[in-house]
Design an enzyme around this catalytic site. Structure first.
Site, PDB file in Angstrom:
ATOM      1  N   CYS A 154       1.256  -8.325 -54.745  1.00  0.00           N
ATOM      2  CA  CYS A 154       0.219  -8.080 -53.733  1.00  0.00           C
ATOM      3  C   CYS A 154      -1.071  -7.528 -54.334  1.00  0.00           C
ATOM      4  O   CYS A 154      -2.136  -7.640 -53.713  1.00  0.00           O
ATOM      5  CB  CYS A 154       0.734  -7.122 -52.662  1.00  0.00           C
ATOM      6  SG  CYS A 154       2.136  -7.764 -51.736  1.00  0.00           S
ATOM      7  N   ARG A 158      -6.027  -8.231 -33.228  1.00  0.00           N
ATOM      8  CA  ARG A 158      -5.656  -8.318 -31.814  1.00  0.00           C
ATOM      9  C   ARG A 158      -6.230  -7.102 -31.080  1.00  0.00           C
ATOM     10  O   ARG A 158      -5.612  -6.029 -31.043  1.00  0.00           O
ATOM     11  CB  ARG A 158      -4.135  -8.377 -31.652  1.00  0.00           C
ATOM     12  CG  ARG A 158      -3.492  -9.587 -32.321  1.00  0.00           C
ATOM     13  CD  ARG A 158      -2.039  -9.756 -31.926  1.00  0.00           C
ATOM     14  NE  ARG A 158      -1.235  -8.597 -32.253  1.00  0.00           N
ATOM     15  CZ  ARG A 158      -0.661  -8.384 -33.432  1.00  0.00           C
ATOM     16  NH1 ARG A 158      -0.812  -9.263 -34.405  1.00  0.00           N
ATOM     17  NH2 ARG A 158       0.064  -7.300 -33.652  1.00  0.00           N
ATOM     18  N   HIS A 167      -3.077 -10.027 -44.707  1.00  0.00           N
ATOM     19  CA  HIS A 167      -2.691  -9.760 -46.094  1.00  0.00           C
ATOM     20  C   HIS A 167      -2.458 -11.096 -46.790  1.00  0.00           C
ATOM     21  O   HIS A 167      -1.323 -11.538 -46.957  1.00  0.00           O
ATOM     22  CB  HIS A 167      -1.429  -8.896 -46.096  1.00  0.00           C
ATOM     23  CG  HIS A 167      -0.955  -8.486 -47.452  1.00  0.00           C
ATOM     24  ND1 HIS A 167      -1.728  -8.569 -48.593  1.00  0.00           N
ATOM     25  CD2 HIS A 167       0.251  -7.975 -47.850  1.00  0.00           C
ATOM     26  CE1 HIS A 167      -1.023  -8.118 -49.625  1.00  0.00           C
ATOM     27  NE2 HIS A 167       0.174  -7.773 -49.205  1.00  0.00           N
ATOM     28  N   CYS A 189       0.499  -1.389 -52.904  1.00  0.00           N
ATOM     29  CA  CYS A 189       1.910  -1.505 -53.276  1.00  0.00           C
ATOM     30  C   CYS A 189       2.182  -2.953 -53.664  1.00  0.00           C
ATOM     31  O   CYS A 189       1.521  -3.877 -53.169  1.00  0.00           O
ATOM     32  CB  CYS A 189       2.823  -1.057 -52.143  1.00  0.00           C
ATOM     33  SG  CYS A 189       2.655  -2.003 -50.611  1.00  0.00           S
TER      34      CYS A 189
END
Length: 392
Positions: free
Chosen positions: A92, A210, A348, A378
């Protein structure tokens, strides 16, 4: 002779849902990446031949994202064929790692001008595609972890349990992420950094935000990672991680222009920020997502700073339990944590997220007059990157 690395500009696409039918799902990831490369070049007024290297993060490097997508994007963007590209997988944190590598190369005098960034099309190359047909759990790895490791969602559950984070706390954090992101869009905060995707003209904003999300609405969602086998293995878990308090599957790309301070001055470009410290660390691969805690501590130590010296921090919201546990351990101010919303709302797009967070952090410091910020991610396998940024 060392040179100081500075950031001149950051751009990103709006993000789309990383599923078929998402606003960017019809765009090839090479072209997504090529678009931000073109944008960063055009905004600076540079010629592509002036770029020394292009470093892009991408996690699932198979299918449409195979064969060194950075090089493919360089060519698709129409750059001079002499410009190289390399693709980085730090899970990530891949595009944040690209930032670290570029800063080190600039400081060493190896490069003067580098474009860094990342891309991920999770609609076209689904999460886990790179392990299709095989497994990274080799005999030696199995012998070290005979009980097996767990997926990131289960790690997020274990973190919630260890730090006493109940379902309401997780959902409340998620609802706030959407509220902050929606407010940022309404206020025009992202207008400076978000660039259009020519192949998807209707993709004007982040499709994953949202507005109006509430804790009550999120409370109705079922746990994502509970299975009968896992419930038997971990009988004390509350199973509180849901699609609502996790980051969504996402498509997107981002890029940043970095160079030496001397070269920026020569070119008449105004640096927006410099770096005070970097860190990358390995951590417990079972809990997997706790790495930002020790990475932050070490980065702050290297910068000679405390958490209270920082004006903002971007801690990637892979799951709500990750930044909440980080904040509890560091004694961080919740108001400074992901103040424009995080990945739960903004998405992401794995390989792109590092430079997406970088742009959000820098824009926030400039908008508020803040000087120092921290970014940490992370990463799969139990790792984390951290950096301390100083606005100029």
């Amino acid at each position: 002779m060392s040179s100081e690395a500075v950031i001149v500009d950051v751009v990103r696409t709006p993000v789309g849902r990383g599923k078929p039918g998402g606003s960017l799902s019809g765009v090839h990831p090479v072209d997504l990446a090529a678009g931000v490369l073109q944008a960063i070049l055009e905004r600076s007024g540079l010629e592509s031949g002036q770029i020394d290297d292009v470093m892009l993060g991408c996690v699932s490097q198979v299918g449409d994202q195979a064969m060194n997508i950075a090089r493919q994007a360089v060519l698709a963007a129409g750059f001079d064929e002499r410009i190289p590209g390399t693709t980085i997988d730090r899970q990530c944190g891949s595009s944040q790692q690209a930032v670290h590598f570029a800063a080190a190369g600039i400081a060493a005098g190896e490069n003067d001008i580098v474009i860094v960034g990342g891309v991920e099309s999770m609609s076209r190359v689904p999460l886990g595609s790179s392990a299709s047909g095989g497994s990274p759990m080799s005999p030696r790895l199995r012998s070290r972890y005979p009980d097996g490791l767990v997926n990131q969602g289960v790690s997020a559950e274990l973190i919630a349990q260890r730090w006493g984070l109940g379902r309401e706390a997780l959902d409340s954090f998620a609802a706030e992420s959407h509220a902050r992101a929606a407010a940022a869009w309404r206020d025009g905060f992202f207008d400076r950094t978000v660039v259009a995707v020519p192949e998807a003209p209707d993709a004007a904003t982040d499709e994953t935000v949202r507005e109006g999300t509430t804790v009550e609405k999120l409370a109705g969602l079922a746990a994502s990672f509970r299975t009968d086998a896992l419930a038997e293995r971990f009988p004390d878990l509350e199973w509180s991680i849901t699609p609502g308090n996790s980051s969504p599957l996402t498509d997107g790309a981002s890029a940043a222009l970095m160079m030496s301070a001397d070269r920026a001055e020569q070119l008449g470009l105004t640096p927006r920020a410099r770096f005070r410290a970097f860190d990358v660390i390995g951590d417990d691969p079972f809990f997997m997502l706790t790495g930002p805690i020790p990475a932050t501590r070490r980065a702050l130590e290297r910068a000679g700073l405390g958490i209270d010296d920082l004006d903002a921090y971007e801690v990637n919201e892979a799951f709500a339990s990750v930044p909440l546990a980080w904040a509890a351990e560091l004694g961080a101010d919740p108001a400074k944590l992901n103040p424009r919303g995080g990945a739960i709302a903004l998405g992401h797009a794995l390989g792109s997220s590092g430079t997406r967070l970088l742009g959000t952090l820098l824009d926030h410091l400039e908008a508020t007059g803040g000087r120092l910020g921290l970014q940490t991610m992370c990463e799969g396998g139990g790792m984390a990157n951290a950096l301390v940024l100083e606005r100029l």
